[in-house]
Design an enzyme around this catalytic site. Structure first.
Site, short mmCIF file in Angstrom:
data_model
loop_
_atom_site.label_atom_id
_atom_site.label_comp_id
_atom_site.label_asym_id
_atom_site.label_seq_id
_atom_site.Cartn_x
_atom_site.Cartn_y
_atom_site.Cartn_z
N LYS A 22 0.83 -1.08 -0.21
CA LYS A 22 0.26 0.14 0.03
C LYS A 22 0.77 1.40 0.10
O LYS A 22 0.15 2.45 -1.01
CB LYS A 22 -1.17 -0.10 1.45
CG LYS A 22 -1.29 1.33 1.69
CD LYS A 22 -2.42 1.48 3.09
CE LYS A 22 -1.32 1.52 4.31
NZ LYS A 22 -1.73 3.43 4.42
N ASN A 23 1.94 1.68 0.63
CA ASN A 23 2.82 2.48 1.35
C ASN A 23 3.61 2.41 0.27
O ASN A 23 3.96 3.39 -0.06
CB ASN A 23 3.30 2.61 3.05
CG ASN A 23 2.29 2.79 3.45
OD1 ASN A 23 1.09 2.93 3.39
ND2 ASN A 23 2.53 2.63 4.80
N ARG A 93 -4.14 10.35 4.92
CA ARG A 93 -2.79 11.50 4.56
C ARG A 93 -2.04 11.54 3.48
O ARG A 93 -1.89 12.13 2.78
CB ARG A 93 -2.48 11.49 5.97
CG ARG A 93 -2.73 11.07 6.69
CD ARG A 93 -2.27 10.70 7.76
NE ARG A 93 -1.08 12.26 7.77
CZ ARG A 93 -0.59 13.52 8.26
NH1 ARG A 93 -1.49 13.88 8.47
NH2 ARG A 93 0.18 14.35 8.76
N1 EPU Z 1 6.85 14.15 10.88
C1 EPU Z 1 7.18 15.64 11.34
N2 EPU Z 1 6.97 16.83 10.83
C2 EPU Z 1 7.01 15.99 9.10
C3 EPU Z 1 6.82 15.31 9.23
C4 EPU Z 1 6.41 13.78 10.19
O1 EPU Z 1 7.46 15.85 12.39
O2 EPU Z 1 6.92 17.82 8.31
C5 EPU Z 1 7.20 13.23 11.71
C6 EPU Z 1 5.86 12.97 12.34
O3 EPU Z 1 4.66 13.18 13.40
C7 EPU Z 1 6.03 11.32 12.95
C8 EPU Z 1 7.75 10.86 12.25
O4 EPU Z 1 8.02 11.73 11.26
O5 EPU Z 1 6.22 11.22 13.99
C9 EPU Z 1 6.92 9.71 11.01
O6 EPU Z 1 6.06 10.36 10.26
P1 EPU Z 1 5.95 9.92 8.62
O7 EPU Z 1 6.23 11.54 7.73
O8 EPU Z 1 7.71 9.31 8.35
O9 EPU Z 1 5.38 9.29 8.05
P2 EPU Z 1 3.79 9.42 6.94
O10 EPU Z 1 4.72 9.91 5.43
O11 EPU Z 1 2.87 10.66 7.56
C10 EPU Z 1 4.11 7.03 7.38
C11 EPU Z 1 3.43 5.81 5.62
C12 EPU Z 1 2.78 5.10 8.11
C13 EPU Z 1 3.98 5.07 8.69
C14 EPU Z 1 4.89 6.01 8.86
C15 EPU Z 1 6.14 5.59 9.91
C16 EPU Z 1 2.41 5.92 4.56
C17 EPU Z 1 1.40 6.31 3.26
N3 EPU Z 1 2.69 5.91 5.34
O12 EPU Z 1 2.85 7.71 7.12
O13 EPU Z 1 2.10 4.67 7.49
O14 EPU Z 1 3.66 4.68 10.41
O15 EPU Z 1 5.32 6.10 7.43
O16 EPU Z 1 6.64 5.03 8.82
O17 EPU Z 1 3.40 5.43 3.28
C18 EPU Z 1 0.10 2.76 8.17
O18 EPU Z 1 0.29 2.42 6.93
O19 EPU Z 1 -0.51 2.55 8.86
C19 EPU Z 1 0.29 4.17 8.23
C20 EPU Z 1 -0.01 4.86 8.37
#
Ligand code: EPU
Length: 418
Positions: A22-23, A93
């Site tokens: 998915k991701n 998101r």
């Molecule tokens: N963060 C910041 N600032 C930002 C972006 C992120 O502080 O501008 C922090 C977040 O608050 C968090 C950490 O960085 O504490 C990690 O966030 P990240 O941006 O890496 O996560 P994401 O891109 O929003 C993706 C996955 C999530 C997964 C996370 C961490 C996708 C679509 N989503 O989210 O997947 O938990 O990376 O690996 O790829 C899931 O599949 O269930 C899911 C939630």
């Protein structure tokens, strides 16, 4: 709303084919917007989140079609729109990837800010600082990020934290900028590397894919491409923990062991037997489960997306274990539901203490988010009696054909449509 009825107690036996990730599929779908013409993504899972991203692309003027083999073709010859609306971004998101893709393709964008989620604020400040560094003018207007990228340029940008989403968004935009962009402290998750590989196939030059430093020479004339989505390491990990708790022996066909190194190491420590077989991974419990602490971290550390499932597994371990989430400190909504099934879990700040072994017993429980729901299914499979799981639309976001796959392994799982 559909519910899932799980009659626990059956061991899991047989083969299960791991779906496309998915991701990875979601950002690859966004990347198709960067080049005029028809790109083809093979092995795209059939999930609610994929349908949401298809709606984002359609809203932006692309045509999306799926063939029977699971390939998705996206024709983005005429990307008429530049707005990703709140209705879509708030449900998923990853729709925020439209920002990088539109900056790349159209040099302008209007994309809703995602807002918080059930387990925390989940900010996007790193995405925005990166775009700023590349000369993109950003404004906030009624909850929307409005971007003017007419003067976008190459830049050197160090991410404050290796965010998966920010790494992808910045890559999408940088792939269309001819001068070099250097991104440092980039996320090394395989899904980010998959995006870099796709952009290479579209004609961008990217050095360092798979590392935390990417040097990107983009092109304003990217070409459509055909790529295959990598296997879903979190789906594979979910089945791995399920068999660990429910018992039996399963083979995860098509799983990529390289992407599961930390989980496999922890599973072996916990007493599971894990063998890399031809075209996949064979897993079975091997005697008593041993308590093993985990602490989530960025890749290649222990994935936060496996934290809830690990807690479910540890309810069967002989002793106490500590599960710490450093990525999302509030991501513990599953704990109260697992306790309803008889688990003994205490939480202090971002650490769950799991006391095992307990004999879980079926009860009505509620899904609260995708991975939380997965942990409830795992617990329910091992529980005595019947568990009724409501709000399973969360599961449908990220697990393809869950009840069919579990059923083929011998579990008694039924969806009641409602
Ligand atoms: N963060 C910041 N600032 C930002 C972006 C992120 O502080 O501008 C922090 C977040 O608050 C968090 C950490 O960085 O504490 C990690 O966030 P990240 O941006 O890496 O996560 P994401 O891109 O929003 C993706 C996955 C999530 C997964 C996370 C961490 C996708 C679509 N989503 O989210 O997947 O938990 O990376 O690996 O790829 C899931 O599949 O269930 C899911 C939630």
């Amino acid at each position: 709303m559909d519910i899932l009825i799980v009659r626990g107690g059956n061991e899991l036996h047989g083969d299960v084919r791991v779906a496309g990730a998915k991701n990875a599929a979601l950002p690859l779908m966004a990347a198709t917007l960067l080049a005029p013409g028809r790109s083809v993504l093979e092995n795209v899972p059939e999930l609610a989140d994929v349908s949401t991203m298809a709606r984002v692309l359609t809203t932006l003027g692309a045509e999306v079609q799926r063939d029977e083999a699971g390939a998705l073709s996206v024709d983005s010859t005429n990307p008429a729109g530049d707005t990703a609306p709140y209705e879509l971004v708030k449900t998923m998101r990853a729709s925020f990837y439209a920002l990088g893709a539109l900056i790349g393709r159209r040099r302008r964008a209007r994309v809703s800010l995602p807002g918080g989620c059930a387990w925390g604020p989940r900010p996007v400040g790193i995405h925005l600082s990166g775009f700023n560094a590349m000369g993109v003018q950003l404004e906030l207007d009624q909850g929307y990020v409005v971007a003017d990228a007419s003067r976008i340029h190459g830049a050197r940008f160090v991410l404050d934290f290796p965010s998966v989403g920010a790494s992808v968004n910045l890559l999408l935009a940088a792939a269309t900028v001819p001068e070099p962009t250097v991104l440092e402290n980039v996320a090394r998750e395989p899904e980010v590397t998959a995006v870099a590989r796709m952009l290479q196939a579209m004609g961008a030059t990217i050095e360092g894919a798979g590392t935390d430093k990417l040097r990107i020479h983009g092109s304003t004339e990217l070409r459509p491409c055909a790529v295959r989505v990598i296997p879903d390491r979190i789906e594979a990990g979910t089945y791995l923990t399920a068999v660990g708790l429910a018992g039996g022996e399963i083979t995860l066909r098509g799983a990529e062991p390289e992407h599961l190194t930390m989980l496999i190491a922890k599973a072996v420590e916990a007493g599971l037997q894990v063998e890399v077989a031809e075209d996949g991974i064979r897993v079975r419990p091997n005697g008593e489960l041993i308590p093993v602490d985990v602490e989530t971290a960025v890749y290649p550390g222990f994935a936060t997306d496996m934290q809830a499932q690990w807690i479910a597994l540890m309810t069967g371990a002989h002793g106490s274990s500590f599960v710490t989430d450093t990525i999302y400190p509030d991501r513990f909504t599953h704990v109260a539901e697992l306790v309803r099934l008889g688990a003994r879990i205490g939480i202090r700040e971002n650490v769950a203490k799991v006391q095992g072994p307990v004999k879980l017993k079926g009860a009505p429980v509620m899904s609260t988010d995708l991975r939380a729901s997965a942990s409830l299914v795992i617990a329910a499979l091992a529980a005595e009696g019947t568990t009724e799981i409501s709000r399973i639309y969360h599961l449908d976001r990220g697990y393809e054909k869950l009840e069919q796959k579990l059923g083929s392994l011998g579990a008694d799982v039924e969806r009641i449509r409602g």
